[in-house]
Motif scaffolding. Structure first.
Motif, mmCIF file in Angstrom:
data_model
loop_
_atom_site.group_PDB
_atom_site.id
_atom_site.type_symbol
_atom_site.label_atom_id
_atom_site.label_comp_id
_atom_site.label_asym_id
_atom_site.label_seq_id
_atom_site.Cartn_x
_atom_site.Cartn_y
_atom_site.Cartn_z
ATOM 1 N N GLY A 54 6.153 9.677 10.863
ATOM 2 C CA GLY A 54 5.076 9.800 12.219
ATOM 3 C C GLY A 54 4.001 10.318 12.396
ATOM 4 N N VAL A 55 2.919 10.050 11.673
ATOM 5 C CA VAL A 55 1.917 10.757 11.104
ATOM 6 C C VAL A 55 0.554 9.683 11.804
ATOM 7 C CG1 VAL A 55 2.647 12.770 10.157
ATOM 8 C CG2 VAL A 55 1.087 10.468 8.429
ATOM 9 N N HIS A 56 -0.788 10.405 12.108
ATOM 10 C CA HIS A 56 -1.332 9.503 12.552
ATOM 11 C C HIS A 56 -2.762 9.608 11.418
ATOM 12 C CE1 HIS A 56 0.435 7.211 16.060
ATOM 13 N NE2 HIS A 56 0.686 8.281 16.190
ATOM 14 N N ILE A 57 -2.902 8.726 10.100
ATOM 15 C CA ILE A 57 -4.202 9.191 9.835
ATOM 16 C C ILE A 57 -5.518 8.963 10.238
ATOM 17 C CG2 ILE A 57 -2.539 8.278 7.235
ATOM 18 C CD1 ILE A 57 -4.389 6.054 7.025
ATOM 19 N N VAL A 58 -6.300 9.784 9.589
ATOM 20 C CA VAL A 58 -7.630 9.933 9.983
ATOM 21 C C VAL A 58 -8.242 9.107 8.587
ATOM 22 C CG1 VAL A 58 -10.093 10.873 10.113
ATOM 23 C CG2 VAL A 58 -7.523 12.171 10.613
ATOM 24 N N ALA A 59 -8.218 7.389 9.131
ATOM 25 C CA ALA A 59 -8.668 6.346 7.640
ATOM 26 C C ALA A 59 -10.030 6.542 7.084
ATOM 27 C CB ALA A 59 -9.223 5.371 8.761
ATOM 28 N N GLU A 60 -11.115 7.317 7.818
ATOM 29 C CA GLU A 60 -11.842 7.641 7.014
ATOM 30 C C GLU A 60 -12.372 8.748 6.242
ATOM 31 O OE1 GLU A 60 -12.308 8.068 10.451
ATOM 32 O OE2 GLU A 60 -13.120 7.019 10.783
ATOM 33 N N ILE B 123 -5.006 10.718 0.983
ATOM 34 C CA ILE B 123 -4.734 9.864 2.323
ATOM 35 C C ILE B 123 -5.650 12.311 2.801
ATOM 36 C CG2 ILE B 123 -4.371 10.307 5.003
ATOM 37 C CD1 ILE B 123 -2.515 8.137 3.326
ATOM 38 N N GLY B 124 -6.500 12.354 2.932
ATOM 39 C CA GLY B 124 -7.223 13.816 3.392
ATOM 40 C C GLY B 124 -6.860 14.160 4.120
ATOM 41 N N ASP B 125 -6.816 13.759 5.493
ATOM 42 C CA ASP B 125 -6.469 14.187 7.105
ATOM 43 C C ASP B 125 -5.594 13.327 7.499
ATOM 44 O OD1 ASP B 125 -6.978 15.572 9.169
ATOM 45 O OD2 ASP B 125 -8.587 15.047 9.680
ATOM 46 N N TRP B 126 -4.517 14.122 8.450
ATOM 47 C CA TRP B 126 -4.093 13.891 9.303
ATOM 48 C C TRP B 126 -3.041 13.768 10.622
ATOM 49 C CZ3 TRP B 126 -2.644 15.087 4.534
ATOM 50 C CH2 TRP B 126 -1.021 16.288 3.898
ATOM 51 N N VAL B 127 -2.993 13.212 11.426
ATOM 52 C CA VAL B 127 -2.287 13.914 12.761
ATOM 53 C C VAL B 127 -0.393 13.826 12.657
ATOM 54 C CG1 VAL B 127 -2.414 14.613 15.193
ATOM 55 C CG2 VAL B 127 -4.649 13.400 13.967
ATOM 56 N N GLY B 128 0.234 15.447 13.349
ATOM 57 C CA GLY B 128 1.148 15.458 13.379
ATOM 58 C C GLY B 128 2.184 15.353 11.995
ATOM 59 N N SER B 129 2.847 16.175 12.239
ATOM 60 C CA SER B 129 4.363 16.642 10.575
ATOM 61 C C SER B 129 4.639 15.662 10.397
ATOM 62 C CB SER B 129 5.007 17.959 11.360
ATOM 63 O OG SER B 129 5.600 18.230 10.389
ATOM 64 N N PRO B 130 4.530 15.226 9.057
ATOM 65 C CA PRO B 130 5.376 14.408 8.912
ATOM 66 C C PRO B 130 6.795 14.580 8.729
ATOM 67 C CG PRO B 130 3.850 14.505 6.826
ATOM 68 C CD PRO B 130 3.784 16.000 8.102
ATOM 69 N N VAL C 112 0.808 -0.960 -0.124
ATOM 70 C CA VAL C 112 -0.615 -0.045 0.046
ATOM 71 C C VAL C 112 1.151 0.931 -0.420
ATOM 72 C CG1 VAL C 112 -1.827 -1.264 1.270
ATOM 73 C CG2 VAL C 112 -0.179 -0.301 2.395
ATOM 74 N N THR C 113 0.075 2.492 -0.710
ATOM 75 C CA THR C 113 1.208 3.285 -0.486
ATOM 76 C C THR C 113 0.415 4.724 -0.363
ATOM 77 O OG1 THR C 113 0.493 3.681 -3.348
ATOM 78 C CG2 THR C 113 2.450 2.951 -2.063
ATOM 79 N N GLY C 114 0.387 5.415 -0.087
ATOM 80 C CA GLY C 114 -0.028 6.748 0.556
ATOM 81 C C GLY C 114 -0.367 8.091 0.422
ATOM 82 N N ALA C 115 -0.937 8.938 -0.604
ATOM 83 C CA ALA C 115 -0.791 10.411 -0.937
ATOM 84 C C ALA C 115 -1.252 11.248 -0.115
ATOM 85 C CB ALA C 115 -1.414 10.248 -2.518
ATOM 86 N N LEU C 116 -0.032 11.896 0.817
ATOM 87 C CA LEU C 116 -0.685 13.038 1.723
ATOM 88 C C LEU C 116 -0.315 14.192 0.519
ATOM 89 C CD1 LEU C 116 0.815 10.903 3.711
ATOM 90 C CD2 LEU C 116 1.020 12.835 5.019
ATOM 91 N N VAL C 117 -1.602 14.960 0.336
ATOM 92 C CA VAL C 117 -2.301 16.056 -0.430
ATOM 93 C C VAL C 117 -2.373 17.211 0.543
ATOM 94 C CG1 VAL C 117 -3.380 16.671 -2.730
ATOM 95 C CG2 VAL C 117 -2.816 14.664 -2.131
ATOM 96 N N GLU C 118 -1.704 18.296 -0.193
ATOM 97 C CA GLU C 118 -1.614 19.387 0.125
ATOM 98 C C GLU C 118 -1.928 20.797 -0.243
ATOM 99 O OE1 GLU C 118 -2.099 20.478 5.921
ATOM 100 O OE2 GLU C 118 0.300 19.980 4.527
ATOM 101 N N ASN C 119 -1.822 21.409 -0.389
ATOM 102 C CA ASN C 119 -2.297 22.735 -1.378
ATOM 103 C C ASN C 119 -1.767 22.226 -2.366
ATOM 104 O OD1 ASN C 119 -3.503 24.232 0.944
ATOM 105 N ND2 ASN C 119 -0.863 24.081 2.382
#
Length: 132
Positions: free
Chosen positions: A57-63, A87-94, A5-12
């Protein structure tokens, strides 16, 4: 077959990429989405959450996670199935918590992905199609 699995943390308008160490056996010295193998008994989302925590080091919001698509590489014993998630939302700074795997991480504009050596060349199109 290996399931990854891979995750795309997308922001701005940018996505967080990891640069695979030149010493890696598979896909060395290329930019990729963070992620890893799905362990026995794990769902893809469970593995994605674990990998994002271990590598960044981030916690993703699964929803907030939605499937962007799938990639397939190799054949036979070396076949790999890659589930790609946005991944639209997460907690922490990568931060790079896996320096033995990645020698750098960077936010890259989705429109700038074409100029980078990527593990999967169609990443920009996949992200543009899945990003409002």
């Amino acid at each position: 077959m290996h399931v990854v699995v891979t995750g795309a943390l997308v922001e701005n308008g940018a996505v967080l990429l990891v640069h695979r160490s030149p010493t890696r056996r598979a896909y060395p010295d290329l930019w990729d989405l963070p992620g890893g193998h799905v362990d026995t008994g794990e769902s893809e989302l469970q593995a994605l959450a674990r990998e994002m925590r271990e590598e960044l080091g981030v916690h993703i919001v699964a929803e907030s996670a939605s499937r962007l698509g799938d990639w397939h590489a190799g054949s036979g014993e070396d076949a790999v199935h890659v589930g790609v998630w946005k991944i639209g939302d997460w907690v922490g700074s990568p931060t790079n918590r896996a320096p033995e795997e990645h020698d750098d991480i960077a936010w890259v504009g989705i429109n700038e992905l074409g100029g980078l050596p990527l593990v999967f060349g169609d990443l920009a199109a996949l992200l543009r199609d899945g990003t409002p």
